[in-house]
Design an enzyme around this catalytic site. Structure first.
Site, PDB file in Angstrom:
ATOM      1  N   LEU A 133       7.670  14.071 -11.851  1.00  0.00           N
ATOM      2  CA  LEU A 133       8.407  13.696 -10.796  1.00  0.00           C
ATOM      3  C   LEU A 133       7.743  13.924  -9.364  1.00  0.00           C
ATOM      4  CD1 LEU A 133      12.052  14.419 -12.104  1.00  0.00           C
ATOM      5  CD2 LEU A 133      10.859  12.364 -12.305  1.00  0.00           C
ATOM      6  N   PHE A 147      -4.295  -5.698 -11.222  1.00  0.00           N
ATOM      7  CA  PHE A 147      -4.614  -6.310  -9.580  1.00  0.00           C
ATOM      8  C   PHE A 147      -3.481  -5.988  -8.936  1.00  0.00           C
ATOM      9  CE2 PHE A 147      -9.030  -8.269  -9.670  1.00  0.00           C
ATOM     10  CZ  PHE A 147      -9.256  -7.983 -10.999  1.00  0.00           C
ATOM     11  N   ASN A 148      -2.748  -6.824  -8.042  1.00  0.00           N
ATOM     12  CA  ASN A 148      -1.861  -6.035  -7.119  1.00  0.00           C
ATOM     13  C   ASN A 148      -0.326  -6.154  -7.920  1.00  0.00           C
ATOM     14  OD1 ASN A 148      -4.185  -6.491  -5.188  1.00  0.00           O
ATOM     15  ND2 ASN A 148      -2.572  -5.717  -3.944  1.00  0.00           N
ATOM     16  N   ALA A 169      -0.830   9.503 -12.985  1.00  0.00           N
ATOM     17  CA  ALA A 169      -1.662   9.571 -11.946  1.00  0.00           C
ATOM     18  C   ALA A 169      -1.671   9.216 -10.656  1.00  0.00           C
ATOM     19  CB  ALA A 169      -2.838   8.628 -12.239  1.00  0.00           C
ATOM     20  N   TYR A 209     -10.007   6.755  -5.675  1.00  0.00           N
ATOM     21  CA  TYR A 209      -9.003   6.422  -6.458  1.00  0.00           C
ATOM     22  C   TYR A 209      -9.638   5.842  -7.660  1.00  0.00           C
ATOM     23  CZ  TYR A 209      -5.481   3.652  -8.499  1.00  0.00           C
ATOM     24  OH  TYR A 209      -4.464   2.941  -9.442  1.00  0.00           O
ATOM     25  N   ASP A 240       3.857  18.478 -16.266  1.00  0.00           N
ATOM     26  CA  ASP A 240       2.847  18.162 -15.922  1.00  0.00           C
ATOM     27  C   ASP A 240       1.775  17.947 -16.860  1.00  0.00           C
ATOM     28  OD1 ASP A 240       0.377  17.962 -14.176  1.00  0.00           O
ATOM     29  OD2 ASP A 240       1.370  18.529 -12.490  1.00  0.00           O
TER      30      ASP A 240
HETATM   31  N1  UFG Z   1      -1.690  -5.256   4.227  1.00  0.00           N
HETATM   32  C1  UFG Z   1      -1.462  -5.382   5.257  1.00  0.00           C
HETATM   33  N2  UFG Z   1      -0.453  -4.759   5.996  1.00  0.00           N
HETATM   34  C2  UFG Z   1       0.199  -3.830   5.499  1.00  0.00           C
HETATM   35  C3  UFG Z   1      -0.257  -3.370   4.075  1.00  0.00           C
HETATM   36  C4  UFG Z   1      -1.117  -3.983   3.488  1.00  0.00           C
HETATM   37  O1  UFG Z   1      -2.189  -6.576   5.982  1.00  0.00           O
HETATM   38  O2  UFG Z   1       1.022  -3.353   6.231  1.00  0.00           O
HETATM   39  C5  UFG Z   1      -2.963  -5.908   3.353  1.00  0.00           C
HETATM   40  C6  UFG Z   1      -4.026  -4.840   2.851  1.00  0.00           C
HETATM   41  O3  UFG Z   1      -4.887  -4.799   3.943  1.00  0.00           O
HETATM   42  C7  UFG Z   1      -4.413  -6.029   1.795  1.00  0.00           C
HETATM   43  C8  UFG Z   1      -2.917  -6.453   1.135  1.00  0.00           C
HETATM   44  O4  UFG Z   1      -2.275  -6.618   2.201  1.00  0.00           O
HETATM   45  O5  UFG Z   1      -5.126  -6.880   2.044  1.00  0.00           O
HETATM   46  C9  UFG Z   1      -2.652  -5.850   0.074  1.00  0.00           C
HETATM   47  O6  UFG Z   1      -2.525  -4.423   0.239  1.00  0.00           O
HETATM   48  P1  UFG Z   1      -1.752  -3.399  -0.576  1.00  0.00           P
HETATM   49  O7  UFG Z   1      -2.063  -2.097   0.003  1.00  0.00           O
HETATM   50  O8  UFG Z   1      -0.326  -3.505  -1.006  1.00  0.00           O
HETATM   51  O9  UFG Z   1      -2.539  -3.301  -2.141  1.00  0.00           O
HETATM   52  P2  UFG Z   1      -4.219  -3.198  -1.901  1.00  0.00           P
HETATM   53  O10 UFG Z   1      -4.762  -4.482  -2.447  1.00  0.00           O
HETATM   54  O11 UFG Z   1      -4.821  -2.185  -1.197  1.00  0.00           O
HETATM   55  O12 UFG Z   1      -4.125  -2.268  -3.352  1.00  0.00           O
HETATM   56  C10 UFG Z   1      -3.816  -2.573  -4.660  1.00  0.00           C
HETATM   57  C11 UFG Z   1      -3.328  -1.260  -5.315  1.00  0.00           C
HETATM   58  C12 UFG Z   1      -4.165   0.022  -5.510  1.00  0.00           C
HETATM   59  C13 UFG Z   1      -5.393  -0.770  -6.196  1.00  0.00           C
HETATM   60  C14 UFG Z   1      -6.057  -1.994  -5.659  1.00  0.00           C
HETATM   61  C15 UFG Z   1      -6.938  -2.470  -6.238  1.00  0.00           C
HETATM   62  O13 UFG Z   1      -1.956  -0.855  -4.802  1.00  0.00           O
HETATM   63  O14 UFG Z   1      -3.399   0.722  -6.481  1.00  0.00           O
HETATM   64  O15 UFG Z   1      -4.950  -2.868  -5.425  1.00  0.00           O
HETATM   65  O16 UFG Z   1      -7.825  -3.132  -5.332  1.00  0.00           O
HETATM   66  F1  UFG Z   1      -6.103   0.248  -6.296  1.00  0.00           F
END
Ligand code: UFG
Length: 329
Positions: free
Chosen positions: A33, A169-170, A75, A141, A51
């Protein structure tokens, strides 16, 4: 069949528990948690708070329950934080997994499905990204997740345990019941951040860079619904139980959307103007990440159901509009 879900109170873990229970599995959850929420724990799952770095704790779960397979989400997963606190990531992600594997070997547990990430690839060599492409993480990470994959490989070789690693991916969206959704504290992910604007929690959304080499200058990502990810975990466990060999699979829709497109779709879904402001690039963001998930489709028979962005954002909004503070009161 009884599945132990580590991190089953977190975002993707809780959604996978809901799918497992809907598919007739008996589910045990272990979660410390730290980032998960008790409110996200399915009422039909047996819950143990603790944990995975604590060998006595994880041994006690295996001693009390007859576990057939493990799905491992426990994680830390914030890219930015991993760059400022790398040792936290080595401790939880790597040391935690080492203790878990020792306990699994001692209890003769044969199957593990594990959440990995597109961040194992780093800057992609080609689009779409294939599983055999170069892995060269650009953040800690992703590095710890890649090391975890290798820990599974060598443990499997020595002790016969079988694993599937799923490189997401996302992840986005929320469960159709409206009971659980995506919540991080503080919030860090694009779609929940955008939805904070119509919820009155922030005045505007920041766009991190509009000078990338993409069609509108903003970053492209492959957004995949959390329920589709959950289904893939169940298919992966079934694959292992049927005798499938160790494998790594990408999980994405295979379609990329720019940050501007995501914001525009959220405007349509919510009916709110959602003001946006262009800010400098965020360090470490690749311009474009799109998966080839052909391998998961061919071998696991996986078929994402939520393949259009409007449906995905609608499902996220369905949860966020009713839970503007996430799981916090
Ligand atoms: N972004 C913005 N504004 C914000 C937040 C994000 O423009 O306020 C953009 C980021 O730059 C990125 C896209 O939105 O281009 C997506 O960003 P996220 O932070 O939602 O996700 P990420 O692609 O950075 O990360 C995700 C997962 C991670 C994983 C990664 C794999 O959250 O856990 O994909 O590359 F590691």
């Amino acid at each position: 069949m009884t599945i132990l879900v580590l991190g089953g109170a977190g975002y993707i873990g809780s959604h996978t528990v809901y799918e497992l229970i809907d598919n007739g599995y008996d589910v045990v959850i272990a979660d410390n948690l730290e980032t998960g929420y008790k409110a996200a724990v399915h009422p039909k799952a047996r819950f143990y708070q603790g944990d995975i770095r604590n060998r006595d704790f994880i041994d006690s779960v295996f001693d009390q329950e007859k576990i057939d397979g493990v799905i491992h989400f426990a994680a830390n997963s914030l890219v930015g934080e991993s760059m400022t606190k790398p040792l936290k990531y080595y401790d939880n992600n790597l040391c935690g997994t080492k203790v878990l594997l020792e306990s699994m070997v001692a209890h003769d547990i044969k199957y593990i499905v594990f959440s990995s990430t597109a961040a194992t690839y780093g800057e992609p060599e080609r689009i779409p990204i294939m599983e055999e492409d170069r892995t060269y993480p650009t953040n800690c990470y992703g590095e710890t997740k890649l090391s975890m994959e290798k820990m599974f490989k060598w443990t499997s070789l020595a002790h016969g345990m079988k694993f599937v690693s799923l490189r997401y991916f996302n992840a986005c969206g929320a469960h159709k019941s409206g009971q659980i959704g995506e919540a991080h504290n503080p919030e860090s992910h694009l779609i929940p951040l955008i939805l904070q604007v119509p919820n009155g929690k922030r005045p505007e959304i920041s766009i991190f860079g509009d000078d990338y080499d993409t069609k509108d200058g903003t970053c492209i990502r492959d957004y995949i619904h959390v329920t589709d990810l959950s289904q893939a975990h169940i298919l992966a466990m079934e694959y292992l139980v049927k005798g499938g060999d160790n494998a790594i699979f990408n999980l994405g829709n295979g379609v990329g959307f720019t940050v501007n497109e995501v914001i525009e779709t959220a405007r349509k879904v919510t009916g709110h103007p959602i003001p946006a402001k262009v800010c400098p690039r965020r360090a470490g963001d690749p311009a474009q990440l799109i998966a080839s998930s052909q391998k998961a489709r061919d071998i696991l028979g996986w078929k994402p159901q939520y393949d259009d962005l409007e449906t995905i954002i609608s499902s996220a909004w369905n949860w966020h509009k009713n839970h503007p503070n996430g799981f916090d009161k």
